[in-house]
Design a protein around this motif. Structure first.
Motif, short mmCIF file in Angstrom:
data_model
loop_
_atom_site.label_atom_id
_atom_site.label_comp_id
_atom_site.label_asym_id
_atom_site.label_seq_id
_atom_site.Cartn_x
_atom_site.Cartn_y
_atom_site.Cartn_z
N LYS A 284 -1.29 12.79 -19.65
CA LYS A 284 -0.09 12.22 -18.75
C LYS A 284 -0.60 12.18 -17.27
N LEU A 285 -1.14 13.31 -16.69
CA LEU A 285 -1.50 13.19 -15.34
C LEU A 285 -2.88 12.50 -15.05
N TYR A 286 -3.71 12.67 -15.94
CA TYR A 286 -4.95 11.61 -16.04
C TYR A 286 -4.51 10.14 -16.02
N HIS A 287 -3.67 9.66 -16.88
CA HIS A 287 -3.36 8.34 -16.92
C HIS A 287 -2.61 7.84 -15.76
N ARG A 288 -1.71 8.60 -15.11
CA ARG A 288 -1.03 8.25 -13.96
C ARG A 288 -1.95 8.07 -12.90
N LEU A 289 -2.83 9.06 -12.64
CA LEU A 289 -3.87 8.80 -11.67
C LEU A 289 -4.66 7.55 -11.76
N LEU A 290 -5.20 7.55 -12.85
CA LEU A 290 -6.10 6.37 -12.99
C LEU A 290 -5.33 4.83 -13.23
N ASP A 291 -4.11 4.96 -13.40
CA ASP A 291 -3.41 3.86 -13.31
C ASP A 291 -3.33 3.09 -11.96
N ILE A 292 -3.25 4.03 -11.04
CA ILE A 292 -2.90 3.91 -9.58
C ILE A 292 -4.12 3.29 -9.10
N ARG A 293 -3.99 2.11 -8.42
CA ARG A 293 -5.02 1.32 -7.70
C ARG A 293 -4.87 1.47 -5.98
N ASN A 294 -3.64 2.04 -5.58
CA ASN A 294 -3.22 2.21 -4.33
C ASN A 294 -3.83 3.74 -3.89
N PRO A 295 -4.77 3.57 -3.03
CA PRO A 295 -5.24 4.94 -2.51
C PRO A 295 -4.28 5.76 -1.75
N GLU A 296 -3.31 5.27 -1.05
CA GLU A 296 -2.25 6.14 -0.41
C GLU A 296 -1.40 6.54 -1.38
N GLU A 297 -0.82 5.81 -2.49
CA GLU A 297 0.03 6.41 -3.37
C GLU A 297 -0.84 7.53 -4.19
N MET A 298 -1.94 7.40 -4.47
CA MET A 298 -2.82 8.20 -5.23
C MET A 298 -2.66 9.58 -4.34
N GLU A 299 -3.13 9.40 -3.11
CA GLU A 299 -3.17 10.62 -2.16
C GLU A 299 -1.79 11.35 -2.09
N ARG A 300 -0.86 10.64 -2.13
CA ARG A 300 0.65 11.19 -2.16
C ARG A 300 0.87 11.99 -3.39
N MET A 301 0.27 11.51 -4.73
CA MET A 301 0.59 12.08 -5.81
C MET A 301 -0.18 13.55 -5.82
N LEU A 302 -1.35 13.39 -5.61
CA LEU A 302 -2.08 14.61 -5.45
C LEU A 302 -1.77 15.55 -4.38
N ASP B 185 0.84 -1.19 0.12
CA ASP B 185 0.16 -0.10 -0.02
C ASP B 185 1.00 1.13 -0.13
N SER B 186 2.04 0.95 0.64
CA SER B 186 3.06 2.52 0.86
C SER B 186 4.22 2.02 0.82
N LEU B 187 5.32 2.68 0.75
CA LEU B 187 6.67 2.39 1.08
C LEU B 187 7.41 2.67 2.23
N GLY B 188 6.41 3.47 3.21
CA GLY B 188 6.66 4.01 4.61
C GLY B 188 7.80 4.95 4.44
N GLY B 189 7.60 5.91 3.49
CA GLY B 189 8.51 6.96 3.43
C GLY B 189 9.99 6.60 2.68
N ARG B 190 9.94 5.53 2.20
CA ARG B 190 11.27 5.03 1.43
C ARG B 190 11.03 5.62 0.14
N GLU B 191 12.41 5.38 -0.87
CA GLU B 191 12.28 5.66 -2.07
C GLU B 191 11.60 4.52 -2.86
N ALA B 192 11.42 4.92 -4.28
CA ALA B 192 10.64 3.97 -5.08
C ALA B 192 11.61 2.74 -5.32
N SER B 193 12.83 3.06 -5.42
CA SER B 193 13.73 2.05 -5.93
C SER B 193 14.04 0.86 -4.66
N ASP B 194 13.55 1.11 -3.40
CA ASP B 194 13.47 0.32 -2.22
C ASP B 194 12.10 -0.75 -2.48
N LYS B 195 11.49 -0.70 -3.35
CA LYS B 195 10.17 -1.34 -3.40
C LYS B 195 10.73 -3.03 -3.69
#
Length: 751
Positions: free
Chosen positions: A602-620, A399-409
């Motif tokens: 591009k912004l529309y597609h990035r938001l609609l492709d996210i199914r993780n509510p926490e990541e969507m909230e972070r982007m907005l 659901d989230s990376l706990g404040g870590r970088e995307a490379s840590d996934k």
């Protein structure tokens, strides 16, 4: 014969330890002996200097007592006040008899004289002589006018002189009694067979006597400093004195309680050193003998313990790449060589098994394995599965990376995979794997036929995983679970069910455990859209102001209602598109550039492709709303600073007039509440508090620099009641205005 490394590994530590003990013990004995010898010498010198003090002090007391007693007699008063000529034989005889009597009580070799300052005569060594007025005046200046006491001792070229101006307790001196103790008498009194220099200082640190005038240790000012040091110490003891251009010396001293004289002698270091020569030689010889004995013992012990190792080494074949001096390394390497090839082969086979097993599970989810290959592979990897077993696919996504970088996934997914291995028993699952960049997958195995029991077991595993990941990795996950199936070849369809279940976490929120069975029964109804327009207005107004606190206060309730009231994926996507359109319009209206103005799709597609509510909230929040707010804050901060500076200029110019924020708002044509908010934002304090603090600063200046009364200051600063001014001043400065004025005046007088 050459010795090995192990021999020296035993021999050297034993030798070092033994030598260290011998050196330490010898040093202890030598230091103890030095302390004993120094103590004995110090005690001897202390007794010597005490004896000198007692002998000389007895003679001095006798002289002083005799003259003091004689000065109180009536015959003394009669003699010094009458002239004595050659015809006054009786008076002369009486004075001479009295001086002879005093001489008989004191030391031999002491000269006594009596001088009448009234009649200008002197009797010295039984001889009577008359003194001129100039000689009498010189005597007065030398012994009376320039002296603080009527009885004192002073140093002369021939010894030391006792001076007693008589009468003792009268300021009108009529006579002077002198007693001269010669150097010969002093040397005879002080000498007692000790070959040591003796020094006598008076209470002012002046040198009264030295037994060796040609070899004085210290300069006069050093004697004065030494006397000051000793006067603050005990009556007798030892003191260390630094010498200019040479080592310091240790002095033995004794103070006289009678006249505060200080008697000194030197503790001769050379004499102590000579006494210790034999001791030093004996300790050194004993130490060398013990070290030789320890060397022999260490050699025998090392030889005894390394002999079996040497025999074992000679029984092994020669290995060129290992040093023959390192016995243990040689033996260990020989044994390792024997088993290394077998261990290497076993390790290679063992390391490949997990990789092959992981590939089998991946092929099951991709439907790339046949029934025959599956059966053989299961037996190879030790799985004992029968036709009665049932299975379920469990997929896990972050659901989230706990404040870590995307490379840590990737690392987090590997950690989750490891936790699945630890928390779910091996008999209840196949090998857990990383299915793709976002998903961890596990096939669970069950032997029961009751779906309710199996659902509870799956739920227990999922709950334990959620808690473990949250506690140890500090991240949240969601878990999708497929329906149960009986054939492992159906694992691809089961995986798709779990993916569909995970899509619903957009509505259910983070840390969801979603069974496909539950979402498959959801019946679609009529679409009703809900958009929180009022909360959006509050959010956009906060963005216009560039106020992060207001933006945060309005943002999260808006997102919570937007996501919570639109459970359907379709409805949520429609509302999300509306929000993005409104944000683009707001950006264009404010004149800031944050969103992708030329390629907004591009912004529309990035938001609609996210199914993780926490990541969507972070982007907005982090990539859209906060950047817009920061841009507006930069534009408005200059305007806020200008208005705040105008307000402070008015305060600095008109602080002694009636000032209110309402009146300033009318002058500047702004709402007072608006001015209050920007002033507090710029200066971190309210307008009223700033005004009060500035007035109190002016009050402090007036209290220090003017004579204005406290009432006048209070009235000028718009305090209608002086008590209110006093309370405000004391609250800020911790003192009343009057006390503050006295304090500052006192400081000015000091400087």
């Amino acid at each position: 014969m050459s010795k090995g490394r192990m021999f020296y590994g035993i021999f050297i530590p034993i030798l070092i330890l033994g030598v260290g003990l011998v050196v330490g013990f010898g040093s202890y004995i030598y230091i103890s002996t030095i302390d004993s010898v120094v103590g004995r010498f110090s005690s001897s010198k202390q007794s010597y200097i005490e004896q000198i003090k007692n002998n000389l002090e007895h003679k001095i007391q006798t002289i002083e007592y005799a003259f003091n007693t004689y000065s109180t007699t009536s015959s003394f008063q009669e003699v010094v006040t009458h002239p004595i000529t050659e015809q006054d034989f009786i008076a002369y005889r009486n004075v001479n008899s009295q001086l002879n009597y005093i001489a008989s009580m004191a030391a031999e070799g002491t000269e006594y004289s009596l001088i009448s300052l009234v009649q200008n005569w002197q009797i010295l060594n039984e001889k009577l002589s008359n003194l001129s007025a100039g000689e009498v005046q010189q005597l007065r200046e030398q012994y009376i006018e320039n002296q603080e006491q009527s009885l004192f001792w002073m140093k002369t070229d021939k010894g030391i002189r006792f001076v007693n101006t008589l009468p003792v307790f009268s300021t009108k001196k009529q006579a002077i009694a002198l007693s001269d103790i010669s150097l010969h008498t002093l040397n005879a009194t002080i000498s007692s067979g000790e070959d040591a220099a003796v020094y006598i200082l008076n209470k002012h640190g002046e040198l009264m006597y030295e037994s060796d005038p040609g070899n004085v240790l210290l300069a006069p000012e050093q004697f004065g400093q030494l006397a000051g040091t000793i006067n603050s110490m005990e009556d007798k003891g030892t003191v260390q004195q630094e010498m200019s251009g040479r080592d310091s010396v240790k002095l033995i001293y004794a103070k006289s309680s009678y006249n505060n004289w200080i008697y000194l002698t030197v503790l001769d270091q050379a004499e102590i050193t000579r006494s210790l020569e034999m001791t030093k030689f004996g300790i050194s010889a004993m130490g060398l003998l013990l070290i030789l004995l320890i060397w022999v013992v260490a050699y025998m012990i090392s030889q005894y313990f390394t002999k079996p190792i040497e025999q074992l080494k000679r029984s092994l074949p020669v290995i060129p790449q290992v040093s023959s001096r390192n016995e243990l390394e040689y033996i260990r390497h020989s044994i390792d060589t024997i088993i290394s090839e077998k261990a290497s082969l076993e390790s290679l086979i063992e390391s490949e098994m997990p990789r092959l097993e992981t590939q089998l599970i991946l092929n099951l989810f991709r439907s790339r394995v046949s029934a025959e290959e599956l059966e053989q592979s299961l037996l190879r990897f030790g799985y004992n599965l029968s036709e009665k077993h049932r299975y379920a696919a469990m997929l896990i996504q972050l659901d989230s990376l706990g404040g870590r970088e995307a490379s840590d996934k990737d690392v987090l997914l590997l950690a989750v995979n490891k936790m699945v291995e630890e928390l779910i028993p091996a008999g209840q699952r196949l090998q857990p794997i990383i299915l793709n960049d976002d998903t961890q997958a596990t096939i669970l195995t069950f032997t029961g036929s009751n779906d309710a029991t199996m659902n509870k077991e799956v739920l227990d595993y999922a709950t334990a995983l959620l808690k473990a990941v949250r506690d140890y990795l500090k991240v949240s996950i969601s878990i999708g679970i497929s329906n149960f199936y009986s054939n492992l070849l159906e694992s691809k369809e089961a995986g798709e069910m779990s993916k569909q279940a995970l899509h619903q976490r957009l509505n259910l929120g983070k840390e969801s455990i979603i069974f496909y069975e539950d979402i498959s029964m959801v019946v679609s109804g009529p679409v009703s859209l809900h958009y929180p327009a009022e909360l959006e207005t509050q959010l956009f107004n906060a963005i216009r102001l560039g106020d992060k606190e207001q933006v945060t206060a309005a943002l999260y309730p808006f997102l919570a209602e937007l996501m919570g009231k639109n459970k359907s994926t379709l409805k949520f996507e429609v509302m999300l598109v509306r929000l993005v359109n409104n944000l683009i319009q707001l950006e264009q209206h404010l004149g800031v550039s944050v969103l992708l103005t030329q390629d907004n799709n591009k912004l529309y597609h990035r938001l609609l492709d996210i199914r993780n509510p926490e990541e969507m909230e972070r982007m907005l929040v982090q990539e859209v709303i906060y950047p817009m707010m920061y841009s507006m804050k930069d534009k408005t901060s200059q305007q806020f600073r200008c208005l705040s500076d105008k307000i402070t200029d008015i305060v600095h110019a008109e602080y002694d007039r009636e000032l209110t924020l309402e009146g300033i708002g009318e002058r500047l044509h702004y709402n007072p509440n608006y001015l209050s908010s920007i002033f507090k934002k710029e200066y971190g304090t309210a307008f009223s508090e700033y005004l009060m603090n500035y007035r109190l600063e002016m009050a402090k200046r007036w209290l220090t620099e003017t004579d204005m009364t406290i009432r006048e200051i209070a009235e000028r600063l718009q305090y209608h009641n002086p008590q209110n001014f006093i309370r405000s001043f004391r609250k800020k400065e911790q003192v009343t205005p009057g006390a503050y004025r006295k304090l500052k005046q006192g400081e000015q007088q000091i400087f």
